[in-house]
Design an enzyme around this catalytic site. Structure first.
Site, PDB file in Angstrom:
ATOM      1  N   ASP A 105      -5.669  -3.776  -9.342  1.00  0.00           N
ATOM      2  CA  ASP A 105      -5.015  -3.672  -8.033  1.00  0.00           C
ATOM      3  C   ASP A 105      -6.029  -3.148  -7.008  1.00  0.00           C
ATOM      4  O   ASP A 105      -7.098  -3.736  -6.850  1.00  0.00           O
ATOM      5  CB  ASP A 105      -3.773  -2.785  -8.196  1.00  0.00           C
ATOM      6  CG  ASP A 105      -2.916  -2.650  -6.960  1.00  0.00           C
ATOM      7  OD1 ASP A 105      -2.132  -3.581  -6.682  1.00  0.00           O
ATOM      8  OD2 ASP A 105      -3.016  -1.613  -6.287  1.00  0.00           O
ATOM      9  N   ARG A 106      -5.746  -2.059  -6.310  1.00  0.00           N
ATOM     10  CA  ARG A 106      -6.685  -1.528  -5.326  1.00  0.00           C
ATOM     11  C   ARG A 106      -7.979  -1.063  -5.987  1.00  0.00           C
ATOM     12  O   ARG A 106      -9.054  -1.127  -5.379  1.00  0.00           O
ATOM     13  CB  ARG A 106      -6.060  -0.361  -4.554  1.00  0.00           C
ATOM     14  CG  ARG A 106      -4.726  -0.652  -3.904  1.00  0.00           C
ATOM     15  CD  ARG A 106      -4.762  -1.780  -2.903  1.00  0.00           C
ATOM     16  NE  ARG A 106      -5.448  -1.438  -1.672  1.00  0.00           N
ATOM     17  CZ  ARG A 106      -5.497  -2.232  -0.595  1.00  0.00           C
ATOM     18  NH1 ARG A 106      -4.903  -3.422  -0.635  1.00  0.00           N
ATOM     19  NH2 ARG A 106      -6.135  -1.861   0.491  1.00  0.00           N
ATOM     20  N   HIS A 150       4.258  -5.042   2.532  1.00  0.00           N
ATOM     21  CA  HIS A 150       3.858  -3.634   2.608  1.00  0.00           C
ATOM     22  C   HIS A 150       2.425  -3.478   3.105  1.00  0.00           C
ATOM     23  O   HIS A 150       2.086  -2.456   3.708  1.00  0.00           O
ATOM     24  CB  HIS A 150       4.031  -2.944   1.251  1.00  0.00           C
ATOM     25  CG  HIS A 150       3.198  -3.516   0.159  1.00  0.00           C
ATOM     26  ND1 HIS A 150       3.522  -4.676  -0.505  1.00  0.00           N
ATOM     27  CD2 HIS A 150       2.039  -3.076  -0.396  1.00  0.00           C
ATOM     28  CE1 HIS A 150       2.605  -4.924  -1.425  1.00  0.00           C
ATOM     29  NE2 HIS A 150       1.686  -3.971  -1.380  1.00  0.00           N
ATOM     30  N   TRP A 151       1.546  -4.478   2.851  1.00  0.00           N
ATOM     31  CA  TRP A 151       0.180  -4.374   3.365  1.00  0.00           C
ATOM     32  C   TRP A 151       0.192  -4.137   4.874  1.00  0.00           C
ATOM     33  O   TRP A 151      -0.582  -3.324   5.391  1.00  0.00           O
ATOM     34  CB  TRP A 151      -0.570  -5.679   3.089  1.00  0.00           C
ATOM     35  CG  TRP A 151      -1.161  -5.804   1.724  1.00  0.00           C
ATOM     36  CD1 TRP A 151      -0.695  -5.268   0.566  1.00  0.00           C
ATOM     37  CD2 TRP A 151      -2.344  -6.528   1.386  1.00  0.00           C
ATOM     38  NE1 TRP A 151      -1.505  -5.620  -0.478  1.00  0.00           N
ATOM     39  CE2 TRP A 151      -2.524  -6.391  -0.007  1.00  0.00           C
ATOM     40  CE3 TRP A 151      -3.256  -7.278   2.118  1.00  0.00           C
ATOM     41  CZ2 TRP A 151      -3.591  -6.991  -0.680  1.00  0.00           C
ATOM     42  CZ3 TRP A 151      -4.312  -7.873   1.453  1.00  0.00           C
ATOM     43  CH2 TRP A 151      -4.486  -7.731   0.071  1.00  0.00           C
ATOM     44  N   TYR A 204      -5.095   1.194   2.487  1.00  0.00           N
ATOM     45  CA  TYR A 204      -4.629  -0.102   2.979  1.00  0.00           C
ATOM     46  C   TYR A 204      -5.111  -0.370   4.398  1.00  0.00           C
ATOM     47  O   TYR A 204      -5.427  -1.521   4.742  1.00  0.00           O
ATOM     48  CB  TYR A 204      -3.104  -0.163   2.915  1.00  0.00           C
ATOM     49  CG  TYR A 204      -2.587  -0.439   1.530  1.00  0.00           C
ATOM     50  CD1 TYR A 204      -2.249  -1.723   1.132  1.00  0.00           C
ATOM     51  CD2 TYR A 204      -2.450   0.581   0.597  1.00  0.00           C
ATOM     52  CE1 TYR A 204      -1.784  -1.996  -0.144  1.00  0.00           C
ATOM     53  CE2 TYR A 204      -1.985   0.337  -0.687  1.00  0.00           C
ATOM     54  CZ  TYR A 204      -1.662  -0.954  -1.055  1.00  0.00           C
ATOM     55  OH  TYR A 204      -1.211  -1.202  -2.322  1.00  0.00           O
ATOM     56  N   HIS A 266       3.197  -6.033 -13.316  1.00  0.00           N
ATOM     57  CA  HIS A 266       1.980  -5.691 -12.579  1.00  0.00           C
ATOM     58  C   HIS A 266       1.212  -4.538 -13.213  1.00  0.00           C
ATOM     59  O   HIS A 266      -0.020  -4.579 -13.291  1.00  0.00           O
ATOM     60  CB  HIS A 266       2.356  -5.351 -11.134  1.00  0.00           C
ATOM     61  CG  HIS A 266       1.193  -4.958 -10.282  1.00  0.00           C
ATOM     62  ND1 HIS A 266       0.101  -5.778 -10.080  1.00  0.00           N
ATOM     63  CD2 HIS A 266       0.941  -3.813  -9.580  1.00  0.00           C
ATOM     64  CE1 HIS A 266      -0.773  -5.180  -9.279  1.00  0.00           C
ATOM     65  NE2 HIS A 266      -0.286  -3.986  -8.977  1.00  0.00           N
TER      66      HIS A 266
END
Length: 305
Positions: A105-106, A150-151, A204, A266
């Site tokens: 993910d991030r 959400h981004w 983000y 996820h």
């Protein structure tokens, strides 16, 4: 969790990074995603130790028990370049100048930045359920905007902080049974800290601004990943539905790519740890040069910098 692992708070200059580490053998760094901490790896890290690796699990800058610099309007202090620099500093402190890397993910965005900025430090790179940020942004569709809204909400100044901190348990919706009780407790403590929430939002905000510019500059300059690269994605998530074959996307960025899907949601490290650990273990078989010859003296810079 993490039986036999050590914990340390490491000063990297701009940040104070909490890290768990254990095992012996070729080093691998595991980088978590949003909104997790290093504890998300509690079912995977011991398996990699058993397979003969030194395993290092940091909290990303601002997440969990790590802390970063003050927040600024340009978000540079929470850019993936800054966080990647933390990882390099942590590994030098622990005595490793070269290491394998897996980012989810991030954490995958940090792994990409680290691999492009410090190619000499990375022996192998695995990217879990993620794509380069610019690949997402260049493929925006109604489906992406609907599912990944959400981004853009997180990018708004001030508003998401007030919404999330009003009821963090309802916003993040963790599951103690699925996550494991200790992992859940650590994650819940972090997400109830307003400073952590703000830092995660800065992650983000940096992604849509300074990180995007860094990726675009690298693409224009022809910079690519040249070390062996593994791409894994969750078959119960939407990455393949949105973009087709993730390996094909990553081949635009890397010269030696392989990969496959894993039957999981996820948060694959929590939901399919055995399959993920097997895939990483197979991929991390040491190549010539990825051994103790890559160690440096712990706790100080190398003589060559």
């Amino acid at each position: 969790m993490f039986d036999g692992f050590q914990e340390e708070q490491i000063d990297t200059g701009e940040a104070s990074v909490f890290v768990r580490f254990g095992g012996e053998g070729p080093p691998v760094v595991l980088l978590h995603g949003h909104p997790r901490t290093s504890s998300t790896w509690h079912r995977v890290a011991p398996r990699l130790v058993e397979a003969g690796h030194t395993v290092v699990c940091p909290d990303l800058r601002g997440y969990g028990r790590s802390r970063g610099p003050r927040f600024t309007e340009d978000h540079v202090g929470y850019s993936k370049r800054a966080v990647a620099g933390d990882v390099v500093a942590v590994m030098k402190h622990l005595g490793h100048r070269r290491f394998a890397l897996a980012g989810h993910d991030r954490g995958g965005s940090v792994a990409l930045r680290l691999t492009l900025d410090h190619p000499e430090a990375v022996s192998r790179a695995a990217f879990l359920d993620c794509l380069p940020l610019t690949e997402h942004l260049s493929r925006i569709t109604v489906e992406f905007a609907t599912q990944w809204w959400h981004w853009f909400f997180f990018a708004q100044p001030g508003i998401p902080e007030r919404v999330i901190t009003a009821d963090p348990d309802s916003w993040y919706r963790g599951d103690a049974d699925a996550m494991g009780s200790e992992n859940y407790d650590e994650w819940r403590q972090a997400t109830r800290d307003p400073d952590v929430v703000r830092a995660m939002l800065e992650d983000y905000r940096a992604g849509l601004t300074v990180d995007r510019r860094h990726e675009e500059a690298d693409w224009d300059a022809g910079k690519r990943i040249t070390c062996p690269t593994l791409v894994l994605w969750s078959l119960q998530d939407d990455l393949e539905d949105l973009y087709g074959d993730p390996v094909a996307v990553w081949r635009r960025w890397a010269t030696d790519v392989r990969g496959h899907g894993i039957d999981s949601g996820h948060h694959v490290a929590e939901q399919a740890p055995a399959e993920l650990a097997r895939a990483l273990t197979d991929f991390l078989q040491p190549a010539p040069g990825d051994s103790d010859s890559d160690r440096c003296s712990p706790g100080r810079e190398d003589d060559d910098g």
